[in-house]
Structure formats: structure tokens, C-alpha cells
Design an enzyme around this catalytic site. Structure first.
Site, mmCIF file in Angstrom:
data_model
loop_
_atom_site.group_PDB
_atom_site.id
_atom_site.type_symbol
_atom_site.label_atom_id
_atom_site.label_comp_id
_atom_site.label_asym_id
_atom_site.label_seq_id
_atom_site.Cartn_x
_atom_site.Cartn_y
_atom_site.Cartn_z
ATOM 1 N N HIS A 68 0.870 -1.180 0.000
ATOM 2 C CA HIS A 68 0.000 0.000 0.000
ATOM 3 C C HIS A 68 0.906 1.229 0.000
ATOM 4 O O HIS A 68 0.899 2.046 0.912
ATOM 5 C CB HIS A 68 -0.947 -0.026 1.214
ATOM 6 C CG HIS A 68 -2.180 0.825 1.057
ATOM 7 N ND1 HIS A 68 -3.464 0.350 1.259
ATOM 8 C CD2 HIS A 68 -2.332 2.122 0.736
ATOM 9 C CE1 HIS A 68 -4.347 1.333 1.071
ATOM 10 N NE2 HIS A 68 -3.686 2.418 0.761
ATOM 11 N N TYR A 89 -15.183 5.093 -4.224
ATOM 12 C CA TYR A 89 -15.615 6.224 -3.385
ATOM 13 C C TYR A 89 -16.708 7.071 -4.020
ATOM 14 O O TYR A 89 -17.594 7.530 -3.338
ATOM 15 C CB TYR A 89 -14.409 7.128 -3.044
ATOM 16 C CG TYR A 89 -13.455 6.479 -2.069
ATOM 17 C CD1 TYR A 89 -12.456 5.605 -2.502
ATOM 18 C CD2 TYR A 89 -13.583 6.698 -0.702
ATOM 19 C CE1 TYR A 89 -11.595 4.989 -1.605
ATOM 20 C CE2 TYR A 89 -12.718 6.089 0.203
ATOM 21 C CZ TYR A 89 -11.740 5.233 -0.249
ATOM 22 O OH TYR A 89 -10.902 4.619 0.638
#
Ligand code: GBH
Length: 473
Positions: A128, A302
């Protein structure tokens, strides 16, 4: 109410994955403790002018030393799973297996044991974004030797942690790594080429093969990759070219799954040539090696955008390469992040698109969430609203469109280092008071709200379901 916004009663499938997520650099802190090497984000945040308010992840939420608090938070939400990521330089300080930092491995082993003791299953991300700086110094993702480095790193994790992990994610958002990190420089390491995307895909495939060949039989887990995908609508619904622009936006964001997919459509081949025209082509052997290297579809979502085509002539930047600009509709509700407006309808459409485009894969939503900025307000009505509307759209995709959705993950468990904007935008279910050196976690109102959706496995009809479940207001 428009059809889109009406709530649907119903429950998700049995054993649905209910999760919340974090990432190592955003929460761990302890940037130089116990033998950890430096990452490109350590360097980037310490470079003046890169991050809002000169924020860094030096301390972050200090999760490295506050594991008990994080587990307590997870228990309070009653998630079945927890998604976290591993800091590569904490395990391999110079990025290579020349030296394995046992203290780093022990930290993650202890985290896994604590989760399992709390009856919470781990979903582990290998990358990440916090690349060892030592690897960046030799070219990072631009240098094809990184493929071998990533494969070795993955092997170390599968071997040492694999017996306790059933769900793996190789890369979080290759698109962001490539475009924000390398094409636009908004993220570390701030260098240019698209070749990064090419090397990431190969690295992913190698890690998947290591798991498949060496560990799958004994460990029996799933390995995949997570893309960030918005949904896009045409800016002008009367213009054919705006439909095409919107379609291109979604295709490009999901591009990696086209490569991993055994059948590449001609549209995809066209998009690939167009977007990656400056890249070496994959050879037929490479394509064969990459094809099929995913066990589920990992999706971070999102919001939605409006798209329209723009011809930028010969300028070179990502929008120009894509030939499309995206904007938001000013009537969509705003949040704490400029790029994020509340558009629950788009998630159902995107899930249906994934189902149709990739032949009905099992899908795990690996991130979905909303932010606030400014003064603290523990009564986060906007987050309750966001989760209620978005998760209900996921239910519609499942019950009405037959999408094979197997899990949902709320971003994020904690208010944390929101990359370039530091601590100014807060995505957490839990508020982290940064003025208190102890960094206490306090639940926002959305914690009990999300928790009730989890306990009820969705939105059962109050006429037949338990009373404490979601009720129309
Ligand atoms: C996720 O990316 C990340 O995985 C996670 O670490 C992060 O905390 C979370 O989002 C919330 O941001 O500012 O106009 O340049 C989601 C995909 C793509 C969303 C890049 C933000 C930046 C737009 N992200 N985008 S802009």
C-alpha cells in the site's frame, strides 16, 4: 424519491465479509523503531512542501505500539475481517531478502494472532505504497529488477504469515501508484513514466504464481489485486461522445483486470495501445503468465464523476493521454475531500459493469468511505448517510442484479495520515485525538450505525427482522 434512492430491504449472503481497513504508512508510526528501513513516504513527507501542514507518518496513529487499542476498536465495530497492509521496509529494511528483520515479522505475527483470538479474519495487503527507499534509489518500479524483489518479498510473507492468512491483496491501486506517484508527482516518489504500471502488473502475476505453486495447496487462501474505480456518467446525456468518454474512464481504471482476464476484448486492446503507447508491449508468453492471476475482484470505490472528451493536442499528461476530463455535478453532496461527492447510485452501476465485463467474478469491496475536515464532530451524520446509501446500493446489486458480491470494507477504521493532505481530512470510524500524546481512539456515531448493519447482515425488513436493525426514518 427517484428509484435509485429508495431503500431496499434484504440481507447479504451468509458469511458475508464485513470489514474495515487501514494501511501501514497511514497508521503505524514507529518510522525508525525496531530496525525498520525508510520508505519512499518517509522521504516524501520529510521533503518540505509536499504534505499539508508538514504532516508526516513518523507517529501517525502509533498503531505499531497501540495494537490493543486497534483490536478493541475492531471489536466494537463487530467486523468479521480487518484489512491492513504490511510495511515492506519493516520486514526487509533495504527491500531485499539479504536481511529479514525478525522484529518486523514478529509485529505482524502478533497482530495476526490478536486478530484471530478476537475472531477477526485478516485481509492483508502486501503493498500500500510504502516502497523501501533503498529500492527507489535503484529506480523503484521503473527498474524491472523490482519484479524479482517483489516476488521474493511476497514469498517471505506467504511463508511466514501465510498459515494465518486466507485473503491476500498484492497491490493497492496500481493506477494511483502509476499516475499519482509517477505521472503526476502528487505522491511519492514523484517521477514520470508509465512503465511503472507495466512492472507492477508483472510483479503481481509473479506473486500470484508463487502463492499458487508453493502455498495454495497447504494454505488455501485467495490472492488478488485491488483497483480504485470511480463510476463515470456522460456530462451531457445527449452526446454520444460523452458516453464514450465515460466508458473510457471506467475501462481505464479497471484496465488491470482486463490484462488479468483470459479474454481481452478488442476495445481493451485499443485502450491499451492508446494509453500505454510509450510502453513495451507484453509478449504472448507474458500475457499467458499474467492471464487469470486473480482469485476475486478487489474494488476500492468512493464516488462517481461526469466525463467529456477534450483534445489536448500534443501536450503530455494523464488527461491528455486519456483525452477525457472529469468533473462532478454541483448538486451532489460535498464531503471533506474535494474529489469525493456523495453518489451512491454509481456503486450499483459499477458493480453491474464489473459483473458483465469480467464474467461475474466474486467481488470484494476493499475500500469505501467518506471524510470530513475542520472541527471535530463525533456525530458524523454525513458518514452514517454515506454508509446507509452506499451499502444499500451494494445490496441492490446483489439482490436485484445478481452481482456476486462477497464482502464490504469500510475505509477507514481510524482517522489517519491522508497522504498528501496529511491529517486535515479524516476518513475514520474512530476519531484520533492528535492533541493528546496518547492518541486515544474515540468512536464516532457511525460506529454503532455500521455495527448494526453488520449485526443484521444488511437491511432486513423490520416487520420480520430484529428490532435493533436499520429502520426507515
Ligand atoms: C484510497 O484511494 C487509498 O487506498 C487510501 O489509502 C486513502 O486513504 C483513501 O483512498 C482516501 O483517499 O486529490 O484530485 O488528486 C482512493 C482513490 C485516487 C482517491 C486519487 C483520491 C486523488 C484525487 N484515490 N484521488 S486528487
Amino acid at each position: 424519491l427517484p428509484e435509485d434512492e429508495k431503500m431496499l430491504y434484504g440481507e447479504f449472503k451468509k458469511d458475508f465479509i464485513w470489514s474495515s481497513a487501514t494501511a501501514s504508512y497511514q497508521i503505524e508510526g514507529a518510522w525508525r523503531e525496531d530496525g525498520k528501513g525508510l520508505s519512499i513516504w518517509d522521504k516524501f513527507t520529510h521533503t518540505p512542501g509536499k504534505i499539508s501542514e508538514h504532516d508526516t507518518g513518523d507517529v501517525a496513529c502509533n498503531s505499531y505500539n497501540k495494537m490493543e487499542d486497534d483490536i478493541a476498536a475492531l471489536k466494537k465495530v463487530k467486523v468479521s475481517h480487518y484489512r491492513f497492509s504490511i510495511s515492506w521496509p519493516r520486514i526487509l529494511p533495504d527491500g531485499t531478502t539479504k536481511y529479514i528483520n525478525q522484529a518486523g515479522l514478529n509485529y505482524y505475527k502478533k497482530l495476526l494472532d490478536s486478530l484471530i483470538a478476537a475472531n477477526i479474519e485478516p485481509q492483508v495487503t502486501l503493498y500500500h505504497w510504502d516502497l523501501p527507499q533503498a529500492l527507489q534509489d535503484v529506480g523503484g518500479w521503473e527498474n524491472e529488477t523490482i519484479i524479482e524483489r517483489f516476488k521474493e518479498y511476497a514469498d517471505v510473507l506467504f511463508e511466514n504469515l501465510g498459515p494465518k492468512v486466507k485473503l491476500w491483496i498484492t497491490f493497492n491501486e496500481p493506477f494511483v501508484i502509476t499516475v499519482l506517484g509517477h505521472v503526476q508527482g502528487a505522491h511519492a516518489p514523484d517521477t514520470l513514466p508509465y512503465i511503472v504500471g507495466h512492472n507492477i502488473i508483472k510483479s503481481h502475476a509473479e506473486a500470484w504464481h508463487v502463492y499458487n505453486d508453493k502455498y495454495r495447496a497447504s494454505q488455501g487462501g485467495l490472492v488478488s489485486i485491488t483497483v480504485n474505480s470511480d463510476w463515470a456518467e456522460p456530462r451531457n446525456p445527449y452526446k454520444q461522445e460523452d458516453y464514450e468518454a465515460a466508458r473510457n474512464v471506467v475501462e481505464i481504471l479497471n484496465l488491470i483486470f482486463n490484462l488479468l482476464h483470459p479474454l481481452m476484448s478488442s476495445l481493451i486492446q485499443f485502450l491499451l495501445e492508446f494509453l500505454f503507447s510509450r510502453l513495451p508491449e507484453f509478449t504472448p508468453e507474458e500475457i499467458k503468465r499474467i492471464n487469470g492471476t486473480y482469485d476475486y475482484f478487489g474494488l476500492n470505490h468512493y464516488c462517481s464523476v461526469l466525463a467529456f472528451p477534450v483534445d489536448f493536442g500534443t501536450t503530455q499528461h494523464f488527461e491528455a493521454d486519456r483525452g477525457v476530463v472529469v468533473i462532478s455535478d454541483r448538486t451532489w453532496l460535498e464531503t471533506g475531500s474535494v474529489w469525493l461527492r456523495m453518489t451512491p447510485f454509481g456503486l450499483r452501476r459499477l458493480l453491474k459493469f464489473i459483473k458483465d465485463e469480467y464474467r461475474n467474478p466474486p467481488i470484494i469491496i476493499t475500500e469505501n468511505g467518506v471524510s470530513e475536515n475542520g472541527p471535530v464532530d463525533l456525530n458524523d451524520v454525513h458518514r452514517k448517510y454515506y454508509y446507509e446509501k452506499y451499502i444499500n446500493q451494494v445490496l441492490k446489486a446483489y439482490l436485484l442484479d445478481d452481482v456476486n458480491i462477497i464482502g464490504y470494507t469500510a475505509w477507514s477504521l481510524l482517522d489517519n495520515l491522508e497522504w498528501g493532505v496529511g491529517y486535515t481530512e479524516r476518513f475514520g470510524l474512530f476519531y484520533v485525538n492528535r492533541t493528546d500524546p496518547d492518541l486515544p481512539r474515540t468512536p464516532k456515531a457511525s460506529v454503532s450505525f455500521y455495527s448494526s448493519i453488520i449485526s443484521c447482515n444488511g437491511f432486513p425488513d423490520p416487520a420480520s427482522g430484529p428490532q435493533e436493525c436499520w429502520n426507515p426514518t
